[in-house]
Design a protein around this motif. Structure first.
Motif, PDB file in Angstrom:
ATOM      1  N   ALA A 101     -38.480   2.555  82.636  1.00 15.51           N
ATOM      2  CA  ALA A 101     -37.185   2.638  81.633  1.00 15.51           C
ATOM      3  C   ALA A 101     -37.361   2.163  80.185  1.00 15.51           C
ATOM      4  O   ALA A 101     -37.056   2.838  79.460  1.00 15.51           O
ATOM      5  CB  ALA A 101     -35.978   2.243  82.533  1.00 15.51           C
ATOM      6  N   ARG A 102     -37.992   0.893  80.438  1.00  8.76           N
ATOM      7  CA  ARG A 102     -38.112   0.164  79.113  1.00  8.76           C
ATOM      8  C   ARG A 102     -39.166   0.990  78.167  1.00  8.76           C
ATOM      9  O   ARG A 102     -38.983   1.099  77.132  1.00  8.76           O
ATOM     10  CB  ARG A 102     -38.530  -1.125  79.297  1.00  8.76           C
ATOM     11  N   ARG A 103     -40.304   1.594  78.911  1.00  6.35           N
ATOM     12  CA  ARG A 103     -41.107   2.443  78.373  1.00  6.35           C
ATOM     13  C   ARG A 103     -40.451   3.719  77.481  1.00  6.35           C
ATOM     14  O   ARG A 103     -40.830   4.039  76.371  1.00  6.35           O
ATOM     15  CB  ARG A 103     -42.385   2.673  79.090  1.00  6.35           C
ATOM     16  N   VAL A 104     -39.641   4.271  78.336  1.00  5.58           N
ATOM     17  CA  VAL A 104     -39.026   5.404  78.067  1.00  5.58           C
ATOM     18  C   VAL A 104     -38.147   5.024  76.899  1.00  5.58           C
ATOM     19  O   VAL A 104     -38.060   5.813  75.626  1.00  5.58           O
ATOM     20  CB  VAL A 104     -38.231   6.423  79.137  1.00  5.58           C
ATOM     21  N   ALA A 105     -37.320   3.881  76.677  1.00  6.71           N
ATOM     22  CA  ALA A 105     -36.508   3.649  75.823  1.00  6.71           C
ATOM     23  C   ALA A 105     -37.263   3.423  74.436  1.00  6.71           C
ATOM     24  O   ALA A 105     -36.823   3.877  73.337  1.00  6.71           O
ATOM     25  CB  ALA A 105     -35.650   2.399  76.160  1.00  6.71           C
ATOM     26  N   TYR A 106     -38.407   2.672  74.527  1.00  2.00           N
ATOM     27  CA  TYR A 106     -39.166   2.319  73.333  1.00  2.00           C
ATOM     28  C   TYR A 106     -39.814   3.733  72.991  1.00  2.00           C
ATOM     29  O   TYR A 106     -39.899   3.878  71.702  1.00  2.00           O
ATOM     30  CB  TYR A 106     -40.322   1.492  73.761  1.00  2.00           C
ATOM     31  N   LEU A 107     -40.358   4.602  73.729  1.00  2.00           N
ATOM     32  CA  LEU A 107     -40.813   5.874  73.184  1.00  2.00           C
ATOM     33  C   LEU A 107     -39.844   6.504  72.204  1.00  2.00           C
ATOM     34  O   LEU A 107     -40.001   7.297  71.445  1.00  2.00           O
ATOM     35  CB  LEU A 107     -41.359   6.744  74.126  1.00  2.00           C
ATOM     36  N   CYS A 108     -38.640   6.600  72.807  1.00  2.00           N
ATOM     37  CA  CYS A 108     -37.572   7.351  72.105  1.00  2.00           C
ATOM     38  C   CYS A 108     -36.946   6.481  70.923  1.00  2.00           C
ATOM     39  O   CYS A 108     -36.663   7.146  69.880  1.00  2.00           O
ATOM     40  CB  CYS A 108     -36.226   7.503  73.178  1.00  2.00           C
ATOM     41  N   ALA A 143     -38.863   4.717  69.037  1.00  2.00           N
ATOM     42  CA  ALA A 143     -40.003   4.525  68.113  1.00  2.00           C
ATOM     43  C   ALA A 143     -39.934   5.580  66.984  1.00  2.00           C
ATOM     44  O   ALA A 143     -40.363   5.485  65.857  1.00  2.00           O
ATOM     45  CB  ALA A 143     -41.184   4.847  68.768  1.00  2.00           C
ATOM     46  N   HIS A 144     -39.263   6.853  67.226  1.00  2.00           N
ATOM     47  CA  HIS A 144     -39.072   7.826  66.548  1.00  2.00           C
ATOM     48  C   HIS A 144     -37.624   7.877  65.871  1.00  2.00           C
ATOM     49  O   HIS A 144     -37.413   8.719  65.016  1.00  2.00           O
ATOM     50  CB  HIS A 144     -39.384   9.233  67.051  1.00  2.00           C
ATOM     51  N   ALA A 145     -36.961   6.860  65.908  1.00  2.00           N
ATOM     52  CA  ALA A 145     -35.666   6.897  65.413  1.00  2.00           C
ATOM     53  C   ALA A 145     -35.436   5.487  64.203  1.00  2.00           C
ATOM     54  O   ALA A 145     -36.158   4.746  64.342  1.00  2.00           O
ATOM     55  CB  ALA A 145     -34.434   6.467  66.438  1.00  2.00           C
ATOM     56  N   ARG A 146     -34.363   5.554  63.623  1.00  2.00           N
ATOM     57  CA  ARG A 146     -34.177   4.179  62.759  1.00  2.00           C
ATOM     58  C   ARG A 146     -33.965   2.856  63.770  1.00  2.00           C
ATOM     59  O   ARG A 146     -33.463   3.249  64.736  1.00  2.00           O
ATOM     60  CB  ARG A 146     -33.004   4.527  61.985  1.00  2.00           C
ATOM     61  N   PRO A 147     -34.150   1.790  63.225  1.00  2.00           N
ATOM     62  CA  PRO A 147     -33.929   0.796  64.161  1.00  2.00           C
ATOM     63  C   PRO A 147     -32.621   0.749  64.861  1.00  2.00           C
ATOM     64  O   PRO A 147     -31.634   1.071  64.193  1.00  2.00           O
ATOM     65  CB  PRO A 147     -34.210  -0.518  63.183  1.00  2.00           C
ATOM     66  N   CYS A 148     -32.523   0.414  66.268  1.00  2.00           N
ATOM     67  CA  CYS A 148     -31.526   0.582  66.860  1.00  2.00           C
ATOM     68  C   CYS A 148     -31.558  -0.585  67.743  1.00  2.00           C
ATOM     69  O   CYS A 148     -32.495  -1.193  68.244  1.00  2.00           O
ATOM     70  CB  CYS A 148     -31.033   1.857  67.617  1.00  2.00           C
ATOM     71  N   GLU A 149     -30.528  -0.876  68.451  1.00  3.78           N
ATOM     72  CA  GLU A 149     -30.372  -2.091  69.531  1.00  3.78           C
ATOM     73  C   GLU A 149     -30.827  -1.313  70.920  1.00  3.78           C
ATOM     74  O   GLU A 149     -30.065  -0.464  71.288  1.00  3.78           O
ATOM     75  CB  GLU A 149     -28.934  -2.802  69.638  1.00  3.78           C
ATOM     76  N   LEU A 150     -31.595  -2.321  71.780  1.00  6.87           N
ATOM     77  CA  LEU A 150     -31.825  -1.483  73.013  1.00  6.87           C
ATOM     78  C   LEU A 150     -31.122  -2.816  73.917  1.00  6.87           C
ATOM     79  O   LEU A 150     -31.583  -4.014  73.811  1.00  6.87           O
ATOM     80  CB  LEU A 150     -32.877  -1.708  73.457  1.00  6.87           C
ATOM     81  N   VAL A 169     -35.437  -2.054  68.407  1.00 10.59           N
ATOM     82  CA  VAL A 169     -36.410  -1.180  68.637  1.00 10.59           C
ATOM     83  C   VAL A 169     -36.276  -0.119  67.543  1.00 10.59           C
ATOM     84  O   VAL A 169     -35.210   0.293  66.970  1.00 10.59           O
ATOM     85  CB  VAL A 169     -36.502  -0.749  70.105  1.00 10.59           C
ATOM     86  N   GLY A 170     -37.517   0.510  67.369  1.00  8.55           N
ATOM     87  CA  GLY A 170     -37.443   1.878  66.302  1.00  8.55           C
ATOM     88  C   GLY A 170     -37.731   1.514  64.953  1.00  8.55           C
ATOM     89  O   GLY A 170     -37.907   0.221  64.559  1.00  8.55           O
ATOM     90  N   HIS A 191     -39.544   0.080  62.171  1.00  8.21           N
ATOM     91  CA  HIS A 191     -40.693  -0.863  62.059  1.00  8.21           C
ATOM     92  C   HIS A 191     -40.450  -2.055  62.861  1.00  8.21           C
ATOM     93  O   HIS A 191     -40.972  -3.156  62.588  1.00  8.21           O
ATOM     94  CB  HIS A 191     -41.028  -1.138  60.585  1.00  8.21           C
ATOM     95  N   ALA A 192     -39.519  -1.876  63.694  1.00  8.41           N
ATOM     96  CA  ALA A 192     -39.409  -3.005  64.897  1.00  8.41           C
ATOM     97  C   ALA A 192     -40.525  -3.822  65.510  1.00  8.41           C
ATOM     98  O   ALA A 192     -41.249  -3.026  65.897  1.00  8.41           O
ATOM     99  CB  ALA A 192     -38.018  -2.850  65.609  1.00  8.41           C
ATOM    100  N   ALA A 193     -40.494  -4.890  65.667  1.00  8.51           N
ATOM    101  CA  ALA A 193     -41.572  -5.437  66.478  1.00  8.51           C
ATOM    102  C   ALA A 193     -41.592  -4.846  67.863  1.00  8.51           C
ATOM    103  O   ALA A 193     -40.609  -4.675  68.558  1.00  8.51           O
ATOM    104  CB  ALA A 193     -41.610  -7.120  66.605  1.00  8.51           C
ATOM    105  N   GLY A 194     -42.906  -4.595  68.643  1.00  5.74           N
ATOM    106  CA  GLY A 194     -42.870  -4.342  69.905  1.00  5.74           C
ATOM    107  C   GLY A 194     -42.543  -2.669  69.991  1.00  5.74           C
ATOM    108  O   GLY A 194     -42.633  -2.169  71.084  1.00  5.74           O
ATOM    109  N   ALA A 195     -42.380  -2.057  68.838  1.00 12.65           N
ATOM    110  CA  ALA A 195     -41.786  -0.615  69.119  1.00 12.65           C
ATOM    111  C   ALA A 195     -43.215   0.193  69.173  1.00 12.65           C
ATOM    112  O   ALA A 195     -44.121  -0.106  68.926  1.00 12.65           O
ATOM    113  CB  ALA A 195     -41.120  -0.132  68.059  1.00 12.65           C
TER     114      ALA A 195
END
Length: 65
Positions: free
Chosen positions: A28-35, A37-44, A58-59, A61-65
């Motif tokens: 689930a975290r992997r899916v959230a990061y993949l989605c 990564a292509h968006a403006r920074p947002c909060e997970l 995430v998203g 240029h956030a770290a870990g994206a």
């Protein structure tokens, strides 16, 4: 977006999209990061239990994206 426990596993809820169900929290975290990564920074928000909530950026240029 957020990830939380559902009756069938872990649910990833993305704004304006249908929820995605995953078997494990890691998936689930992997899916959230993949989605994200292509968006403006947002909060997970990861809700692992009633009293355990983890928030991260995430998203973009956030770290870990």
């Amino acid at each position: 977006m957020h990830v939380s426990r559902s009756g069938e596993g872990w649910e990833v809820v993305l704004p304006g999209e249908q929820p995605v169900t995953c078997e494990t929290l890691d998936d689930a975290r992997r899916v959230a990061y993949l989605c994200g990564a292509h968006a403006r920074p947002c909060e997970l928000i990861v809700r692992e239990g009633r009293d355990h909530v983890h928030r991260e950026l995430v998203g973009g240029h956030a770290a870990g994206a």
